[in-house]
Write an enzyme that holds these catalytic residues in place. Sequence first.
Site, PDB file in Angstrom:
ATOM      1  N   ASN A 171      21.551  83.573  56.694  1.00  0.00           N
ATOM      2  CA  ASN A 171      20.423  83.287  55.787  1.00  0.00           C
ATOM      3  C   ASN A 171      19.081  83.858  56.259  1.00  0.00           C
ATOM      4  O   ASN A 171      18.228  84.178  55.427  1.00  0.00           O
ATOM      5  CB  ASN A 171      20.330  81.791  55.456  1.00  0.00           C
ATOM      6  CG  ASN A 171      20.167  80.909  56.663  1.00  0.00           C
ATOM      7  OD1 ASN A 171      20.332  81.368  57.782  1.00  0.00           O
ATOM      8  ND2 ASN A 171      19.848  79.657  56.433  1.00  0.00           N
ATOM      9  N   GLU A 270      21.137  74.645  66.619  1.00  0.00           N
ATOM     10  CA  GLU A 270      20.257  74.499  65.446  1.00  0.00           C
ATOM     11  C   GLU A 270      21.174  74.400  64.248  1.00  0.00           C
ATOM     12  O   GLU A 270      21.688  75.410  63.773  1.00  0.00           O
ATOM     13  CB  GLU A 270      19.334  75.720  65.317  1.00  0.00           C
ATOM     14  CG  GLU A 270      18.386  75.925  66.487  1.00  0.00           C
ATOM     15  CD  GLU A 270      17.278  74.897  66.528  1.00  0.00           C
ATOM     16  OE1 GLU A 270      17.120  74.118  65.562  1.00  0.00           O
ATOM     17  OE2 GLU A 270      16.573  74.841  67.544  1.00  0.00           O
ATOM     18  N   CYS A 304      18.027  75.877  56.208  1.00  0.00           N
ATOM     19  CA  CYS A 304      18.299  74.565  56.798  1.00  0.00           C
ATOM     20  C   CYS A 304      17.117  73.630  56.580  1.00  0.00           C
ATOM     21  O   CYS A 304      17.256  72.421  56.589  1.00  0.00           O
ATOM     22  CB  CYS A 304      18.572  74.732  58.285  1.00  0.00           C
ATOM     23  SG  CYS A 304      17.276  75.674  59.092  1.00  0.00           S
ATOM     24  N   GLU A 478      13.487  75.863  69.480  1.00  0.00           N
ATOM     25  CA  GLU A 478      13.222  77.307  69.483  1.00  0.00           C
ATOM     26  C   GLU A 478      11.764  77.521  69.106  1.00  0.00           C
ATOM     27  O   GLU A 478      11.292  76.961  68.112  1.00  0.00           O
ATOM     28  CB  GLU A 478      14.157  78.009  68.493  1.00  0.00           C
ATOM     29  CG  GLU A 478      15.608  77.904  68.949  1.00  0.00           C
ATOM     30  CD  GLU A 478      16.590  78.796  68.197  1.00  0.00           C
ATOM     31  OE1 GLU A 478      17.390  79.479  68.842  1.00  0.00           O
ATOM     32  OE2 GLU A 478      16.550  78.796  66.958  1.00  0.00           O
TER      33      GLU A 478
HETATM   34  P1  NAP Z   1      28.378  78.889  59.675  1.00  0.00           P
HETATM   35  O1  NAP Z   1      29.579  79.038  58.841  1.00  0.00           O
HETATM   36  O2  NAP Z   1      28.360  77.822  60.701  1.00  0.00           O
HETATM   37  O3  NAP Z   1      28.137  80.325  60.338  1.00  0.00           O
HETATM   38  C1  NAP Z   1      27.100  80.564  61.235  1.00  0.00           C
HETATM   39  C2  NAP Z   1      27.569  81.548  62.280  1.00  0.00           C
HETATM   40  O4  NAP Z   1      28.644  80.980  62.997  1.00  0.00           O
HETATM   41  C3  NAP Z   1      28.075  82.858  61.702  1.00  0.00           C
HETATM   42  O5  NAP Z   1      27.721  83.902  62.572  1.00  0.00           O
HETATM   43  C4  NAP Z   1      29.572  82.642  61.708  1.00  0.00           C
HETATM   44  O6  NAP Z   1      30.315  83.835  61.729  1.00  0.00           O
HETATM   45  C5  NAP Z   1      29.733  81.880  62.990  1.00  0.00           C
HETATM   46  N1  NAP Z   1      31.001  81.148  63.096  1.00  0.00           N
HETATM   47  C6  NAP Z   1      31.750  80.606  62.110  1.00  0.00           C
HETATM   48  N2  NAP Z   1      32.850  80.031  62.637  1.00  0.00           N
HETATM   49  C7  NAP Z   1      32.800  80.219  63.990  1.00  0.00           C
HETATM   50  C8  NAP Z   1      33.646  79.878  65.081  1.00  0.00           C
HETATM   51  N3  NAP Z   1      34.785  79.201  64.908  1.00  0.00           N
HETATM   52  N4  NAP Z   1      33.271  80.248  66.330  1.00  0.00           N
HETATM   53  C9  NAP Z   1      32.136  80.932  66.521  1.00  0.00           C
HETATM   54  N5  NAP Z   1      31.284  81.291  65.535  1.00  0.00           N
HETATM   55  C10 NAP Z   1      31.614  80.929  64.276  1.00  0.00           C
HETATM   56  O7  NAP Z   1      27.073  78.639  58.819  1.00  0.00           O
HETATM   57  P2  NAP Z   1      26.612  79.445  57.533  1.00  0.00           P
HETATM   58  O8  NAP Z   1      27.164  78.763  56.354  1.00  0.00           O
HETATM   59  O9  NAP Z   1      26.836  80.886  57.676  1.00  0.00           O
HETATM   60  O10 NAP Z   1      25.038  79.221  57.658  1.00  0.00           O
HETATM   61  C11 NAP Z   1      24.408  78.188  57.040  1.00  0.00           C
HETATM   62  C12 NAP Z   1      24.244  76.983  57.961  1.00  0.00           C
HETATM   63  O11 NAP Z   1      23.329  77.304  58.988  1.00  0.00           O
HETATM   64  C13 NAP Z   1      23.646  75.813  57.224  1.00  0.00           C
HETATM   65  O12 NAP Z   1      24.278  74.622  57.571  1.00  0.00           O
HETATM   66  C14 NAP Z   1      22.202  75.818  57.694  1.00  0.00           C
HETATM   67  O13 NAP Z   1      21.570  74.594  57.599  1.00  0.00           O
HETATM   68  C15 NAP Z   1      22.351  76.288  59.085  1.00  0.00           C
HETATM   69  N6  NAP Z   1      21.078  76.824  59.577  1.00  0.00           N
HETATM   70  C16 NAP Z   1      20.408  76.084  60.508  1.00  0.00           C
HETATM   71  C17 NAP Z   1      19.194  76.527  60.974  1.00  0.00           C
HETATM   72  C18 NAP Z   1      18.468  75.705  62.008  1.00  0.00           C
HETATM   73  O14 NAP Z   1      17.634  76.260  62.679  1.00  0.00           O
HETATM   74  N7  NAP Z   1      18.751  74.431  62.170  1.00  0.00           N
HETATM   75  C19 NAP Z   1      18.647  77.721  60.526  1.00  0.00           C
HETATM   76  C20 NAP Z   1      19.350  78.473  59.570  1.00  0.00           C
HETATM   77  C21 NAP Z   1      20.578  77.993  59.113  1.00  0.00           C
HETATM   78  P3  NAP Z   1      30.877  84.474  60.363  1.00  0.00           P
HETATM   79  O15 NAP Z   1      29.735  85.060  59.692  1.00  0.00           O
HETATM   80  O16 NAP Z   1      31.855  85.477  60.808  1.00  0.00           O
HETATM   81  O17 NAP Z   1      31.511  83.337  59.600  1.00  0.00           O
END
Ligand code: NAP
Length: 497
Positions: A171, A270, A304, A478
Amino acid sequence: MSADAAGPEPVTVERERAVVAAVPTGLLLDGRWRDASGGARIPVEDPATGEVLTDVADATAEDARSALEAAVAAQEGWAGTAPRERGELLRRAFELTVERGEDLALLMTLEMGKPLAESRAEVTYGAEFLRWFSEEAVRAYGRWSTAPNGASRLLTMKQPVGPCYAITPWNFPLAMATRKIGPALAAGCTMVLKPAAQTPLTALAFAQVLLDAGLPDGVVQVLPTSDAGALTAPLLGDPRLRKVTFTGSTPVGRRLVAQAAENLQRVSMELGGNAPFLVFADADLEAAVDGAVLAKMRNIGEACTSANRFLVHADVAEEFSARLAERLGAMPVGRGTDPASKVGPLITREARQGVHALVGEAVSAGARVLTGGEPVAGPGAFYPPTVLTDVPHDARLRREEIFGPVAPVSTFTDDDEAVRSANDTEYGLVAYLFTRDVSRAVRVSERLQFGMVGLNQGVVSNPAAPFGGVKASGFGREGGAEGIEEYLDTKYVGLAV
Ligand code: NAP
């Protein structure tokens, strides 16, 4: 290509192709661009059209092992460089990021979908982490004290944690990388970065920025992959890796913490959010609506920090909802490269289906649609800004992250109910609060179980502030003075005198 006084260049198909074609599409490993060991490639799609933009190397577990070798080999030398030298590298990276800002912004819009104006804002935000940590690199202070019995002196010093593994989401393809790489490099840590499979181009273009800024071999590796689990296992399974820093969903974060437990690697998480947006009866309603538009619509609601539950005092709820619906309903939906577009596509059609299912369930349970509520026809995963009122308290979209442009409004009648309702979630990233009463602002802020509070403002992200959550939103910070601490260990030397 940078913007000149005449303003940014118009986005033509030729310019889109040229910017994509200029991105290195290999793996950055030990200072060189390489093919993946298995030779496979990952297609990268434009979510506005579904068309493939290009493809990039698909890193394997073997590449992960090579990347860790490079990071481990570079660690001691990098930790031994003068802090000023590390800071100056980051400063050059900041300047190059700004200089190449128009290209980076266009890449982000093409692979992720957000409107160009928002991508430009992310370039500014992402670059600021480089500038901030270029300044923090020389400020990793220790302490000198006398033991209470006077028999020895206590020298406390800060040292880099060691090789780190960073995983970033789709994102914010640039800023989530710079807010990890910035403090890691400032502290003297080396890193392996795994960008999201959907948005590797921005990370690869940024890796080239680092190389052009003078990055020594092995200090940062960048490995896109279609199999995140397979890439991660050998990294976390190796005790030479000393830290994992992750931005993404809570379920994946939980799994990574469990994996890191084996080798007791340090973790920064995060994770997801479920931000309440509180509007008290004494609020400046115009300011609250302005704040709501920002808190809801930044990044098409795919943040997020996105306001997920609007909790409004019953006396002003009707007026607030009507004004919010008017503002959101007037936002043009379209491909992010169109200068008129204020709302780009969601990241995938599946993501859009998920958002629409949440809306459908709420409406079936009695919510009223003031604007939006139906997917936009045609190619791409477009969903219109949507405002719902009379949302039942147990609706699923109040418990889960919506990750789309949907604003559900519910009401409260007193401060206790507002705080109880706001805290009624497993998440704890950010809360927003609008009131003109200073003592109410302080009392409510103190009672909110969130890592951050936006007081009369709809955006909290700031490289000079500690960004992060509590509860299921994770731990670690961060940005701010706290950001570099995540990459530093404390060592104490006792001196007999
Ligand atoms: P996600 O599915 O958790 O993916 C995030 C990252 O993790 C991607 O690079 C993904 O790779 C990787 N990943 C997925 N499964 C993994 C595994 N088993 N082992 C290691 N890495 C793995 O999250 P998303 O849906 O892409 O992103 C949205 C989420 O991020 C939301 O929940 C949002 O709230 C959160 N977010 C939090 C913040 C914060 O600072 N708190 C900021 C931005 C977003 P792939 O792309 O290959 O799946």
